[in-house]
Design a protein around this motif. Sequence first.
Motif, PDB file in Angstrom:
ATOM      1  N   ALA A 256       0.832  -1.206   0.000  1.00  0.00           N
ATOM      2  CA  ALA A 256       0.000   0.000   0.000  1.00  0.00           C
ATOM      3  C   ALA A 256       0.870   1.261   0.000  1.00  0.00           C
ATOM      4  O   ALA A 256       0.560   2.226  -0.709  1.00  0.00           O
ATOM      5  CB  ALA A 256      -0.936  -0.009   1.211  1.00  0.00           C
ATOM      6  N   LEU A 257       1.947   1.248   0.774  1.00  0.00           N
ATOM      7  CA  LEU A 257       2.856   2.396   0.774  1.00  0.00           C
ATOM      8  C   LEU A 257       3.443   2.614  -0.615  1.00  0.00           C
ATOM      9  O   LEU A 257       3.481   3.738  -1.118  1.00  0.00           O
ATOM     10  CB  LEU A 257       3.982   2.185   1.792  1.00  0.00           C
ATOM     11  CG  LEU A 257       3.604   2.311   3.263  1.00  0.00           C
ATOM     12  CD1 LEU A 257       4.706   1.746   4.156  1.00  0.00           C
ATOM     13  CD2 LEU A 257       3.293   3.755   3.626  1.00  0.00           C
ATOM     14  N   PHE A 258       3.892   1.543  -1.243  1.00  0.00           N
ATOM     15  CA  PHE A 258       4.473   1.643  -2.580  1.00  0.00           C
ATOM     16  C   PHE A 258       3.457   2.193  -3.570  1.00  0.00           C
ATOM     17  O   PHE A 258       3.745   3.140  -4.307  1.00  0.00           O
ATOM     18  CB  PHE A 258       4.973   0.265  -3.028  1.00  0.00           C
ATOM     19  CG  PHE A 258       5.585   0.268  -4.403  1.00  0.00           C
ATOM     20  CD1 PHE A 258       6.839   0.815  -4.610  1.00  0.00           C
ATOM     21  CD2 PHE A 258       4.909  -0.271  -5.484  1.00  0.00           C
ATOM     22  CE1 PHE A 258       7.411   0.825  -5.878  1.00  0.00           C
ATOM     23  CE2 PHE A 258       5.462  -0.268  -6.747  1.00  0.00           C
ATOM     24  CZ  PHE A 258       6.725   0.283  -6.948  1.00  0.00           C
ATOM     25  N   LEU A 259       2.261   1.621  -3.584  1.00  0.00           N
ATOM     26  CA  LEU A 259       1.238   2.044  -4.545  1.00  0.00           C
ATOM     27  C   LEU A 259       0.755   3.467  -4.307  1.00  0.00           C
ATOM     28  O   LEU A 259       0.289   4.128  -5.229  1.00  0.00           O
ATOM     29  CB  LEU A 259       0.057   1.072  -4.538  1.00  0.00           C
ATOM     30  CG  LEU A 259       0.377  -0.339  -5.041  1.00  0.00           C
ATOM     31  CD1 LEU A 259      -0.833  -1.253  -4.852  1.00  0.00           C
ATOM     32  CD2 LEU A 259       0.824  -0.310  -6.490  1.00  0.00           C
ATOM     33  N   SER A 260       0.886   3.936  -3.064  1.00  0.00           N
ATOM     34  CA  SER A 260       0.485   5.315  -2.774  1.00  0.00           C
ATOM     35  C   SER A 260       1.610   6.303  -3.088  1.00  0.00           C
ATOM     36  O   SER A 260       1.457   7.505  -2.893  1.00  0.00           O
ATOM     37  CB  SER A 260       0.038   5.454  -1.319  1.00  0.00           C
ATOM     38  OG  SER A 260       1.126   5.277  -0.449  1.00  0.00           O
ATOM     39  N   GLY A 261       2.741   5.786  -3.557  1.00  0.00           N
ATOM     40  CA  GLY A 261       3.855   6.653  -3.937  1.00  0.00           C
ATOM     41  C   GLY A 261       4.899   6.841  -2.860  1.00  0.00           C
ATOM     42  O   GLY A 261       5.884   7.542  -3.070  1.00  0.00           O
ATOM     43  N   ASN A 262       4.735   6.214  -1.716  1.00  0.00           N
ATOM     44  CA  ASN A 262       5.694   6.346  -0.625  1.00  0.00           C
ATOM     45  C   ASN A 262       6.713   5.205  -0.727  1.00  0.00           C
ATOM     46  O   ASN A 262       6.683   4.240   0.037  1.00  0.00           O
ATOM     47  CB  ASN A 262       4.972   6.326   0.723  1.00  0.00           C
ATOM     48  CG  ASN A 262       5.891   6.604   1.890  1.00  0.00           C
ATOM     49  OD1 ASN A 262       7.109   6.591   1.762  1.00  0.00           O
ATOM     50  ND2 ASN A 262       5.295   6.839   3.046  1.00  0.00           N
ATOM     51  N   VAL A 263       7.622   5.338  -1.687  1.00  0.00           N
ATOM     52  CA  VAL A 263       8.608   4.285  -1.943  1.00  0.00           C
ATOM     53  C   VAL A 263       9.558   4.141  -0.752  1.00  0.00           C
ATOM     54  O   VAL A 263       9.916   3.021  -0.365  1.00  0.00           O
ATOM     55  CB  VAL A 263       9.378   4.564  -3.249  1.00  0.00           C
ATOM     56  CG1 VAL A 263      10.392   3.473  -3.523  1.00  0.00           C
ATOM     57  CG2 VAL A 263       8.412   4.687  -4.418  1.00  0.00           C
ATOM     58  N   ALA A 264       9.949   5.248  -0.156  1.00  0.00           N
ATOM     59  CA  ALA A 264      10.844   5.193   0.999  1.00  0.00           C
ATOM     60  C   ALA A 264      10.199   4.438   2.156  1.00  0.00           C
ATOM     61  O   ALA A 264      10.852   3.619   2.817  1.00  0.00           O
ATOM     62  CB  ALA A 264      11.234   6.605   1.431  1.00  0.00           C
ATOM     63  N   GLY A 265       8.930   4.689   2.394  1.00  0.00           N
ATOM     64  CA  GLY A 265       8.211   3.971   3.449  1.00  0.00           C
ATOM     65  C   GLY A 265       8.146   2.485   3.162  1.00  0.00           C
ATOM     66  O   GLY A 265       8.320   1.654   4.055  1.00  0.00           O
ATOM     67  N   CYS A 266       7.897   2.136   1.906  1.00  0.00           N
ATOM     68  CA  CYS A 266       7.876   0.740   1.491  1.00  0.00           C
ATOM     69  C   CYS A 266       9.234   0.096   1.764  1.00  0.00           C
ATOM     70  O   CYS A 266       9.314  -1.009   2.303  1.00  0.00           O
ATOM     71  CB  CYS A 266       7.509   0.634   0.022  1.00  0.00           C
ATOM     72  SG  CYS A 266       7.571  -1.042  -0.645  1.00  0.00           S
TER      73      CYS A 266
END
Length: 180
Positions: A113-123
């Motif tokens: 979900a983090l990746f798909l929401s654009g938060n690659v660093a969080g992913c």
Amino acid sequence: MAGKQEKVQSMQSPSIASSASKETSPVPQSPAAATLKKIQALVEQERHQEAFDLSNRNSTADPMIKNARGVCLMRMRQSAQAVRVFRELNLMGGGITLRPDVPAIFKTNYATALFLSGNVAGCCDVLHELRNHPHPRVAELREEIAKWKRGLSLLQRLGWGLGVQPDRPVTADFVPGDFE
């Protein structure tokens, strides 16, 4: 001696019989487990909104139902809302540390979900916590991140290396969200 063996066998027979009957009798399902099966069936039929609605109506406190709700949101392309659901499942009270007691599937769904929401660093942070976990989604996400990085310009890669996430959309070559 033969009488002693018969006595031992007669003492064992009831327990053996009762354990055999336990194996064949159906195990009753909890209401949450039954709801989860219905949600999974709806998701398999790509009826994501119905599955999401069912997850909201029933067993809203059950962690597996919450996980299913997040899966539905990702499948409906509402990743930012899915992040909120998975954050509640995965983070400790303070909100920045992953809980060690939650199943890996909750963490992989959170990372997705983090990746798909654009938060690659969080992913990447969540994947770092998972290290070399054998769940296939971990490897898939790492590959998607590698593809995303390869698509960055030189300036964007420099910024990424300095901790600045570039404004570049993410894509995934997999169906997001897992139940197991």
